[in-house]
Motif scaffolding. Structure first.
Motif, PDB file in Angstrom:
ATOM      1  N   VAL A   1      40.816  42.546  32.139  1.00 41.66           N
ATOM      2  CA  VAL A   1      41.855  41.624  32.567  1.00 41.66           C
ATOM      3  C   VAL A   1      42.933  41.570  31.494  1.00 41.66           C
ATOM      4  CG1 VAL A   1      42.366  39.262  33.266  1.00 41.66           C
ATOM      5  CG2 VAL A   1      40.142  40.256  33.795  1.00 41.66           C
ATOM      6  N   THR A   2      44.165  41.887  31.860  1.00 42.68           N
ATOM      7  CA  THR A   2      45.330  41.750  30.993  1.00 42.68           C
ATOM      8  C   THR A   2      46.363  40.908  31.744  1.00 42.68           C
ATOM      9  OG1 THR A   2      46.336  43.768  31.824  1.00 42.68           O
ATOM     10  CG2 THR A   2      44.919  44.002  29.896  1.00 42.68           C
TER      11      THR A   2
ATOM     12  N   ARG B   1      42.014  45.902  35.800  1.00 43.24           N
ATOM     13  CA  ARG B   1      41.458  47.249  35.950  1.00 43.24           C
ATOM     14  C   ARG B   1      39.966  47.135  36.247  1.00 43.24           C
ATOM     15  NH1 ARG B   1      45.153  47.357  32.022  1.00 43.24           N
ATOM     16  NH2 ARG B   1      46.872  48.811  32.269  1.00 43.24           N
ATOM     17  N   LEU B   2      39.558  47.799  37.321  1.00 44.84           N
ATOM     18  CA  LEU B   2      38.161  47.764  37.762  1.00 44.84           C
ATOM     19  C   LEU B   2      37.540  49.141  37.622  1.00 44.84           C
ATOM     20  CD1 LEU B   2      38.866  45.918  41.110  1.00 44.84           C
ATOM     21  CD2 LEU B   2      37.962  44.869  39.059  1.00 44.84           C
ATOM     22  N   SER B   3      36.343  49.197  37.062  1.00 39.43           N
ATOM     23  CA  SER B   3      35.529  50.420  37.068  1.00 39.43           C
ATOM     24  C   SER B   3      34.406  50.182  38.056  1.00 39.43           C
ATOM     25  CB  SER B   3      34.965  50.702  35.680  1.00 39.43           C
ATOM     26  OG  SER B   3      35.994  50.932  34.771  1.00 39.43           O
ATOM     27  N   LEU B   4      34.419  50.894  39.169  1.00 40.22           N
ATOM     28  CA  LEU B   4      33.424  50.675  40.222  1.00 40.22           C
ATOM     29  C   LEU B   4      32.131  51.423  39.918  1.00 40.22           C
ATOM     30  CD1 LEU B   4      35.715  50.935  43.362  1.00 40.22           C
ATOM     31  CD2 LEU B   4      35.118  48.920  42.023  1.00 40.22           C
ATOM     32  N   ARG B   5      31.054  51.005  40.561  1.00 47.42           N
ATOM     33  CA  ARG B   5      29.729  51.602  40.333  1.00 47.42           C
ATOM     34  C   ARG B   5      29.663  53.052  40.784  1.00 47.42           C
ATOM     35  NH1 ARG B   5      26.716  48.609  37.628  1.00 47.42           N
ATOM     36  NH2 ARG B   5      26.889  46.381  37.818  1.00 47.42           N
ATOM     37  N   ASP B   6      30.504  53.452  41.736  1.00 47.42           N
ATOM     38  CA  ASP B   6      30.484  54.838  42.199  1.00 47.42           C
ATOM     39  C   ASP B   6      31.395  55.743  41.366  1.00 47.42           C
ATOM     40  OD1 ASP B   6      32.927  53.936  43.052  1.00 47.42           O
ATOM     41  OD2 ASP B   6      32.590  54.335  45.168  1.00 47.42           O
TER      42      ASP B   6
ATOM     43  N   THR C   1      43.289  50.035  39.600  1.00 50.18           N
ATOM     44  CA  THR C   1      44.168  49.140  38.855  1.00 50.18           C
ATOM     45  C   THR C   1      44.948  48.291  39.848  1.00 50.18           C
ATOM     46  OG1 THR C   1      44.380  50.741  37.068  1.00 50.18           O
ATOM     47  CG2 THR C   1      46.030  49.012  37.178  1.00 50.18           C
ATOM     48  N   LEU C   2      44.887  46.986  39.664  1.00 48.62           N
ATOM     49  CA  LEU C   2      45.610  46.049  40.519  1.00 48.62           C
ATOM     50  C   LEU C   2      46.692  45.366  39.698  1.00 48.62           C
ATOM     51  CD1 LEU C   2      42.567  44.315  42.211  1.00 48.62           C
ATOM     52  CD2 LEU C   2      44.022  46.057  43.190  1.00 48.62           C
TER      53      LEU C   2
ATOM     54  N   PHE D   1      48.277  40.485  44.180  1.00 52.24           N
ATOM     55  CA  PHE D   1      47.213  41.082  44.978  1.00 52.24           C
ATOM     56  C   PHE D   1      46.393  39.951  45.589  1.00 52.24           C
ATOM     57  CE2 PHE D   1      45.927  41.097  40.531  1.00 52.24           C
ATOM     58  CZ  PHE D   1      44.743  40.396  40.552  1.00 52.24           C
ATOM     59  N   ARG D   2      45.676  40.291  46.668  1.00 48.82           N
ATOM     60  CA  ARG D   2      44.924  39.270  47.397  1.00 48.82           C
ATOM     61  C   ARG D   2      43.563  39.067  46.771  1.00 48.82           C
ATOM     62  NH1 ARG D   2      45.724  40.977  53.560  1.00 48.82           N
ATOM     63  NH2 ARG D   2      43.601  41.531  53.170  1.00 48.82           N
ATOM     64  N   VAL D   3      43.165  37.807  46.664  1.00 48.48           N
ATOM     65  CA  VAL D   3      41.863  37.436  46.105  1.00 48.48           C
ATOM     66  C   VAL D   3      41.261  36.356  46.988  1.00 48.48           C
ATOM     67  CG1 VAL D   3      40.669  36.454  44.111  1.00 48.48           C
ATOM     68  CG2 VAL D   3      42.629  37.929  43.763  1.00 48.48           C
ATOM     69  N   MET D   4      39.972  36.488  47.269  1.00 44.37           N
ATOM     70  CA  MET D   4      39.230  35.429  47.944  1.00 44.37           C
ATOM     71  C   MET D   4      38.322  34.795  46.907  1.00 44.37           C
ATOM     72  SD  MET D   4      38.293  37.130  51.664  1.00 44.37           S
ATOM     73  CE  MET D   4      36.722  36.377  51.637  1.00 44.37           C
ATOM     74  N   LEU D   5      38.538  33.525  46.620  1.00 44.58           N
ATOM     75  CA  LEU D   5      37.732  32.796  45.646  1.00 44.58           C
ATOM     76  C   LEU D   5      36.837  31.805  46.366  1.00 44.58           C
ATOM     77  CD1 LEU D   5      40.428  31.928  42.971  1.00 44.58           C
ATOM     78  CD2 LEU D   5      38.533  33.502  42.698  1.00 44.58           C
ATOM     79  N   ARG D   6      35.587  31.849  46.050  1.00 47.45           N
ATOM     80  CA  ARG D   6      34.643  30.848  46.523  1.00 47.45           C
ATOM     81  C   ARG D   6      33.986  30.250  45.294  1.00 47.45           C
ATOM     82  NH1 ARG D   6      37.281  30.402  50.497  1.00 47.45           N
ATOM     83  NH2 ARG D   6      36.954  31.625  52.336  1.00 47.45           N
ATOM     84  N   GLU D   7      33.096  29.332  45.511  1.00 50.97           N
ATOM     85  CA  GLU D   7      32.483  28.634  44.376  1.00 50.97           C
ATOM     86  C   GLU D   7      31.751  29.576  43.437  1.00 50.97           C
ATOM     87  OE1 GLU D   7      29.233  25.089  43.647  1.00 50.97           O
ATOM     88  OE2 GLU D   7      30.208  25.271  45.582  1.00 50.97           O
ATOM     89  N   HIS D   8      30.987  30.530  43.982  1.00 50.25           N
ATOM     90  CA  HIS D   8      30.139  31.372  43.137  1.00 50.25           C
ATOM     91  C   HIS D   8      30.496  32.853  43.162  1.00 50.25           C
ATOM     92  CE1 HIS D   8      27.545  28.019  42.311  1.00 50.25           C
ATOM     93  NE2 HIS D   8      27.467  27.759  43.601  1.00 50.25           N
ATOM     94  N   TRP D   9      31.351  33.304  44.047  1.00 49.74           N
ATOM     95  CA  TRP D   9      31.680  34.724  44.117  1.00 49.74           C
ATOM     96  C   TRP D   9      33.169  34.882  44.374  1.00 49.74           C
ATOM     97  CZ3 TRP D   9      33.847  36.223  48.673  1.00 49.74           C
ATOM     98  CH2 TRP D   9      33.586  35.417  49.784  1.00 49.74           C
ATOM     99  N   LEU D  10      33.640  36.097  44.179  1.00 47.76           N
ATOM    100  CA  LEU D  10      35.036  36.382  44.476  1.00 47.76           C
ATOM    101  C   LEU D  10      35.168  37.805  44.987  1.00 47.76           C
ATOM    102  CD1 LEU D  10      36.690  38.111  41.983  1.00 47.76           C
ATOM    103  CD2 LEU D  10      35.955  36.082  40.809  1.00 47.76           C
ATOM    104  N   ALA D  11      36.258  38.049  45.671  1.00 49.05           N
ATOM    105  CA  ALA D  11      36.552  39.372  46.221  1.00 49.05           C
ATOM    106  C   ALA D  11      38.011  39.692  45.951  1.00 49.05           C
ATOM    107  CB  ALA D  11      36.273  39.409  47.714  1.00 49.05           C
ATOM    108  N   LEU D  12      38.266  40.922  45.528  1.00 49.82           N
ATOM    109  CA  LEU D  12      39.622  41.406  45.244  1.00 49.82           C
ATOM    110  C   LEU D  12      39.973  42.478  46.262  1.00 49.82           C
ATOM    111  CD1 LEU D  12      38.888  41.932  41.490  1.00 49.82           C
ATOM    112  CD2 LEU D  12      40.448  40.216  42.345  1.00 49.82           C
ATOM    113  N   HIS D  13      41.155  42.394  46.839  1.00 55.44           N
ATOM    114  CA  HIS D  13      41.574  43.404  47.802  1.00 55.44           C
ATOM    115  C   HIS D  13      42.311  44.525  47.077  1.00 55.44           C
ATOM    116  CE1 HIS D  13      44.007  45.274  51.010  1.00 55.44           C
ATOM    117  NE2 HIS D  13      42.851  45.175  51.627  1.00 55.44           N
ATOM    118  N   CYS D  14      41.792  45.732  47.217  1.00 50.22           N
ATOM    119  CA  CYS D  14      42.395  46.910  46.586  1.00 50.22           C
ATOM    120  C   CYS D  14      43.032  47.766  47.677  1.00 50.22           C
ATOM    121  CB  CYS D  14      41.333  47.732  45.866  1.00 50.22           C
ATOM    122  SG  CYS D  14      40.456  46.825  44.608  1.00 50.22           S
ATOM    123  N   PRO D  15      44.317  48.098  47.533  1.00 48.85           N
ATOM    124  CA  PRO D  15      44.955  48.944  48.545  1.00 48.85           C
ATOM    125  C   PRO D  15      44.243  50.293  48.671  1.00 48.85           C
ATOM    126  CG  PRO D  15      46.574  48.023  47.024  1.00 48.85           C
ATOM    127  CD  PRO D  15      45.224  47.703  46.485  1.00 48.85           C
ATOM    128  N   ARG D  16      44.036  50.738  49.876  1.00 41.97           N
ATOM    129  CA  ARG D  16      43.377  52.006  50.215  1.00 41.97           C
ATOM    130  C   ARG D  16      41.919  52.071  49.751  1.00 41.97           C
ATOM    131  NH1 ARG D  16      48.343  53.170  48.315  1.00 41.97           N
ATOM    132  NH2 ARG D  16      47.536  53.871  46.325  1.00 41.97           N
TER     133      ARG D  16
END
Length: 120
Positions: A63-64, A69-74, A79-80, A84-99
């Protein structure tokens, strides 16, 4: 203070989500009134699809102020840059990455204190 790197552990949630989806799918197929042979073929197709499905989960997050910048498990790197779109909930979150779709950070991957820079 910047950049902040968050190393994330593996998660049990993708397996739980697959099992829940298979259960709901099986119930829907059984209650659909399809002939038994067609229901069996549909059920086998659902099993194959569930084995292949893996949500995109990150291994590490950098985070800068200007980017995330995300390094995925695969092995992919994403880089976002704002906005960018983010879904925040109490315990988890999701980031929308284009394509790439949504990248999920589940609660068992890191504690709330570790994810504070990402939530800000």
């Amino acid at each position: 203070m910047w950049p902040r790197r968050v190393e994330l552990a593996g998660s049990r949630y993708p397996r739980r989500l697959r099992c829940a989806a298979l259960g709901l799918g099986a119930a829907a197929i059984l209650l659909s009134g399809l002939p038994l042979s067609l229901a069996a073929l549909t059920g086998l197709a659902a099993l194959v699809a569930a084995r292949r499905w893996r949500p995109a989960t990150p291994r590490s997050v950098d985070v800068t102020p200007g980017a995330v910048r995300l390094s995925l498990r695969d092995g992919r790197r994403v880089t976002l840059t704002p906005p960018f779109r983010v879904m925040l909930r109490e315990h988890w979150l999701a980031l929308h990455c284009p394509r790439r779709g949504w990248v999920w950070v589940f609660p068992d991957q890191a504690g709330p204190a570790a994810l504070t820079p990402l939530r800000q």
